[in-house]
Design a protein around this motif. Structure first.
Motif, PDB file in Angstrom:
ATOM      1  N   GLY A   1       0.572  -1.388   0.123  1.00 34.74           N
ATOM      2  CA  GLY A   1       0.022   0.055   0.366  1.00 34.74           C
ATOM      3  C   GLY A   1       0.731   1.209  -0.122  1.00 34.74           C
ATOM      4  O   GLY A   1       1.776   1.402  -0.817  1.00 34.74           O
ATOM      5  N   PRO A   2       0.240   1.906   1.224  1.00 38.13           N
ATOM      6  CA  PRO A   2       1.093   3.250   1.083  1.00 38.13           C
ATOM      7  C   PRO A   2       2.815   3.740   1.725  1.00 38.13           C
ATOM      8  O   PRO A   2       2.445   2.375   2.212  1.00 38.13           O
ATOM      9  CB  PRO A   2       0.535   4.160   1.488  1.00 38.13           C
ATOM     10  N   ALA A   3       4.007   4.521   0.905  1.00 40.73           N
ATOM     11  CA  ALA A   3       4.798   4.213   2.373  1.00 40.73           C
ATOM     12  C   ALA A   3       4.469   4.873   3.068  1.00 40.73           C
ATOM     13  O   ALA A   3       4.949   5.683   3.973  1.00 40.73           O
ATOM     14  CB  ALA A   3       5.896   5.210   0.838  1.00 40.73           C
ATOM     15  N   TRP A   4       4.266   3.824   4.444  1.00 38.46           N
ATOM     16  CA  TRP A   4       4.256   3.798   6.055  1.00 38.46           C
ATOM     17  C   TRP A   4       5.780   4.955   5.863  1.00 38.46           C
ATOM     18  O   TRP A   4       6.826   4.434   6.067  1.00 38.46           O
ATOM     19  CB  TRP A   4       4.052   2.730   6.639  1.00 38.46           C
ATOM     20  N   GLY A   5       5.462   5.730   7.099  1.00 40.84           N
ATOM     21  CA  GLY A   5       6.610   6.832   7.602  1.00 40.84           C
ATOM     22  C   GLY A   5       6.694   6.432   8.869  1.00 40.84           C
ATOM     23  O   GLY A   5       8.228   7.012   8.867  1.00 40.84           O
ATOM     24  N   SER A   6       6.027   6.859   9.475  1.00 38.16           N
ATOM     25  CA  SER A   6       5.976   6.683  11.590  1.00 38.16           C
ATOM     26  C   SER A   6       5.236   6.582  11.978  1.00 38.16           C
ATOM     27  O   SER A   6       3.894   6.732  11.019  1.00 38.16           O
ATOM     28  CB  SER A   6       6.309   8.081  11.970  1.00 38.16           C
ATOM     29  N   LEU A   7       5.249   6.300  12.982  1.00 40.07           N
ATOM     30  CA  LEU A   7       4.274   5.352  13.940  1.00 40.07           C
ATOM     31  C   LEU A   7       4.448   6.049  15.485  1.00 40.07           C
ATOM     32  O   LEU A   7       5.121   5.842  16.442  1.00 40.07           O
ATOM     33  CB  LEU A   7       4.336   3.894  14.051  1.00 40.07           C
TER      34      LEU A   7
ATOM     35  N   VAL B   1      -5.232  -0.528  21.240  1.00 45.08           N
ATOM     36  CA  VAL B   1      -4.301   0.546  20.563  1.00 45.08           C
ATOM     37  C   VAL B   1      -4.817   2.462  20.382  1.00 45.08           C
ATOM     38  O   VAL B   1      -5.027   1.703  19.225  1.00 45.08           O
ATOM     39  CB  VAL B   1      -2.895  -0.642  20.612  1.00 45.08           C
ATOM     40  N   GLU B   2      -4.673   3.137  20.469  1.00 45.56           N
ATOM     41  CA  GLU B   2      -4.885   4.071  19.742  1.00 45.56           C
ATOM     42  C   GLU B   2      -3.097   4.735  19.457  1.00 45.56           C
ATOM     43  O   GLU B   2      -2.860   4.575  19.768  1.00 45.56           O
ATOM     44  CB  GLU B   2      -5.101   5.544  20.370  1.00 45.56           C
ATOM     45  N   PHE B   3      -2.917   5.058  17.520  1.00 41.63           N
ATOM     46  CA  PHE B   3      -2.054   5.243  17.464  1.00 41.63           C
ATOM     47  C   PHE B   3      -2.455   5.962  16.640  1.00 41.63           C
ATOM     48  O   PHE B   3      -3.651   6.178  15.957  1.00 41.63           O
ATOM     49  CB  PHE B   3      -1.753   3.681  16.644  1.00 41.63           C
ATOM     50  N   VAL B   4      -1.407   6.723  15.488  1.00 40.13           N
ATOM     51  CA  VAL B   4      -0.902   7.295  14.420  1.00 40.13           C
ATOM     52  C   VAL B   4       0.038   7.163  14.076  1.00 40.13           C
ATOM     53  O   VAL B   4       0.992   7.557  14.231  1.00 40.13           O
ATOM     54  CB  VAL B   4      -1.191   8.938  15.012  1.00 40.13           C
ATOM     55  N   ALA B   5      -0.193   6.880  12.282  1.00 38.87           N
ATOM     56  CA  ALA B   5       0.808   6.865  11.838  1.00 38.87           C
ATOM     57  C   ALA B   5       0.437   7.873  10.798  1.00 38.87           C
ATOM     58  O   ALA B   5      -0.445   7.708  10.429  1.00 38.87           O
ATOM     59  CB  ALA B   5      -0.357   5.224  10.784  1.00 38.87           C
ATOM     60  N   GLN B   6       2.131   7.901   9.851  1.00 35.50           N
ATOM     61  CA  GLN B   6       2.001   8.879   9.287  1.00 35.50           C
ATOM     62  C   GLN B   6       2.582   8.170   8.079  1.00 35.50           C
ATOM     63  O   GLN B   6       3.188   6.833   7.956  1.00 35.50           O
ATOM     64  CB  GLN B   6       3.084   9.968   9.466  1.00 35.50           C
ATOM     65  N   PHE B   7       1.777   8.387   6.936  1.00 36.34           N
ATOM     66  CA  PHE B   7       2.612   7.623   5.597  1.00 36.34           C
ATOM     67  C   PHE B   7       1.945   8.803   3.564  1.00 36.34           C
ATOM     68  O   PHE B   7       1.572   9.622   4.219  1.00 36.34           O
ATOM     69  CB  PHE B   7       1.516   7.047   5.422  1.00 36.34           C
ATOM     70  N   ARG B   8       2.569   8.049   3.120  1.00 35.18           N
ATOM     71  CA  ARG B   8       2.514   9.261   1.899  1.00 35.18           C
ATOM     72  C   ARG B   8       1.900   8.293   0.605  1.00 35.18           C
ATOM     73  O   ARG B   8       2.031   7.168   0.254  1.00 35.18           O
ATOM     74  CB  ARG B   8       3.971   9.349   1.236  1.00 35.18           C
ATOM     75  N   ASP B   9       0.916   9.166   0.093  1.00 35.69           N
ATOM     76  CA  ASP B   9       0.136   8.297  -1.079  1.00 35.69           C
ATOM     77  C   ASP B   9       1.518   7.693  -2.740  1.00 35.69           C
ATOM     78  O   ASP B   9       2.061   8.653  -2.413  1.00 35.69           O
ATOM     79  CB  ASP B   9      -1.170   8.872  -1.507  1.00 35.69           C
ATOM     80  N   ASP B  10       1.126   7.272  -3.534  1.00 40.01           N
ATOM     81  CA  ASP B  10       1.507   6.668  -4.678  1.00 40.01           C
ATOM     82  C   ASP B  10       2.022   8.463  -5.177  1.00 40.01           C
ATOM     83  O   ASP B  10       2.901   8.634  -6.102  1.00 40.01           O
ATOM     84  CB  ASP B  10       0.988   6.561  -6.136  1.00 40.01           C
ATOM     85  N   SER B  11       1.321  10.012  -4.617  1.00 34.91           N
ATOM     86  CA  SER B  11       1.510  10.415  -5.517  1.00 34.91           C
ATOM     87  C   SER B  11       2.530  12.005  -4.695  1.00 34.91           C
ATOM     88  O   SER B  11       2.922  12.648  -5.325  1.00 34.91           O
ATOM     89  CB  SER B  11       0.362  11.709  -5.413  1.00 34.91           C
ATOM     90  N   GLY B  12       2.786  11.037  -3.368  1.00 31.38           N
ATOM     91  CA  GLY B  12       3.848  11.812  -2.787  1.00 31.38           C
ATOM     92  C   GLY B  12       3.532  12.891  -1.895  1.00 31.38           C
ATOM     93  O   GLY B  12       3.653  13.043  -0.563  1.00 31.38           O
ATOM     94  N   ALA B  13       1.895  12.725  -1.847  1.00 29.10           N
ATOM     95  CA  ALA B  13       1.186  13.642  -0.736  1.00 29.10           C
ATOM     96  C   ALA B  13       0.991  12.889   0.761  1.00 29.10           C
ATOM     97  O   ALA B  13       1.115  11.802   1.169  1.00 29.10           O
ATOM     98  CB  ALA B  13       0.120  13.899  -1.210  1.00 29.10           C
ATOM     99  N   ARG B  14       1.294  13.660   1.513  1.00 30.93           N
ATOM    100  CA  ARG B  14       1.294  13.149   2.839  1.00 30.93           C
ATOM    101  C   ARG B  14      -0.091  13.296   4.184  1.00 30.93           C
ATOM    102  O   ARG B  14      -0.695  14.215   4.005  1.00 30.93           O
ATOM    103  CB  ARG B  14       2.148  14.133   4.264  1.00 30.93           C
ATOM    104  N   HIS B  15      -0.229  11.863   4.399  1.00 35.03           N
ATOM    105  CA  HIS B  15      -1.556  12.121   4.976  1.00 35.03           C
ATOM    106  C   HIS B  15      -0.724  11.025   6.772  1.00 35.03           C
ATOM    107  O   HIS B  15       0.261  10.305   6.832  1.00 35.03           O
ATOM    108  CB  HIS B  15      -1.663  10.643   4.478  1.00 35.03           C
ATOM    109  N   ARG B  16      -1.850  10.814   7.855  1.00 38.09           N
ATOM    110  CA  ARG B  16      -1.863  10.338   8.503  1.00 38.09           C
ATOM    111  C   ARG B  16      -3.053   9.829   9.251  1.00 38.09           C
ATOM    112  O   ARG B  16      -4.517   9.891   8.564  1.00 38.09           O
ATOM    113  CB  ARG B  16      -1.440  11.235   9.966  1.00 38.09           C
ATOM    114  N   MET B  17      -2.735   8.040   9.749  1.00 41.95           N
ATOM    115  CA  MET B  17      -4.039   8.181   9.870  1.00 41.95           C
ATOM    116  C   MET B  17      -4.556   7.907  11.390  1.00 41.95           C
ATOM    117  O   MET B  17      -4.168   6.825  12.213  1.00 41.95           O
ATOM    118  CB  MET B  17      -3.994   6.090   9.590  1.00 41.95           C
ATOM    119  N   HIS B  18      -5.063   8.512  12.003  1.00 45.41           N
ATOM    120  CA  HIS B  18      -5.539   7.736  13.343  1.00 45.41           C
ATOM    121  C   HIS B  18      -6.799   6.846  13.869  1.00 45.41           C
ATOM    122  O   HIS B  18      -7.450   6.712  12.962  1.00 45.41           O
ATOM    123  CB  HIS B  18      -6.153   9.232  13.662  1.00 45.41           C
TER     124      HIS B  18
END
Length: 139
Positions: free
Chosen positions: A79-85, A102-119
């Protein structure tokens, strides 16, 4: 052919340990002692999926509660390029518990390189001594 995973590289799960001293043991069949350890190892499996898709997809499938898990084939594609947890909080999920979150936030980049976060607040349960991911609420 997938690239190999260097056991001396820093583990993607964010503990600061090397992959070989951290999540590799779970990916190779070891049992995570807590819900948080399982969550971290699952994150690492997603982060490293493109390097060993067969083994890591099987790990994700095996550690997913059977009533909720998707088909194995659906887990094989990176999937996306996961960057940090970042672990925000945990509730129960210890070695003497049968459920936990477990509550977490994960940072990732999509195919276009845009940054996102998943909570997410993930729910886990223990069955026959093994922690399993049940489902999560993404917010």
């Amino acid at each position: 052919m997938p690239a190999t995973i260097d056991p001396s590289q820093r583990c993607p799960c964010g503990t600061g340990d090397s992959y070989g001293d951290c999540c590799a043991r779970f990916h190779s069949g070891g049992t995570a002692p807590t819900a948080e350890a399982l969550m971290r190892s699952r994150y690492s499996a997603y982060a490293l999926l493109d390097r060993d898709p067969g083994r890591l997809a099987r790990y994700l499938h095996r550690t997913w509660d059977r009533t909720e898990r998707p088909p194995l084939a659906g887990l094989m594609e990176p999937g996306p390029a996961w960057g940090s947890l970042t672990i925000v909080s945990t509730t129960a999920g210890g070695p003497f518990d049968d459920v936990g979150t477990v509550e977490f936030v994960a940072q990732f980049r999509d195919d276009s390189g845009a940054r996102h976060r998943m909570h997410e607040v993930s729910r886990f349960r223990r069955e026959d001594g093994r922690w399993l991911y049940v489902t999560g609420d993404v917010g």
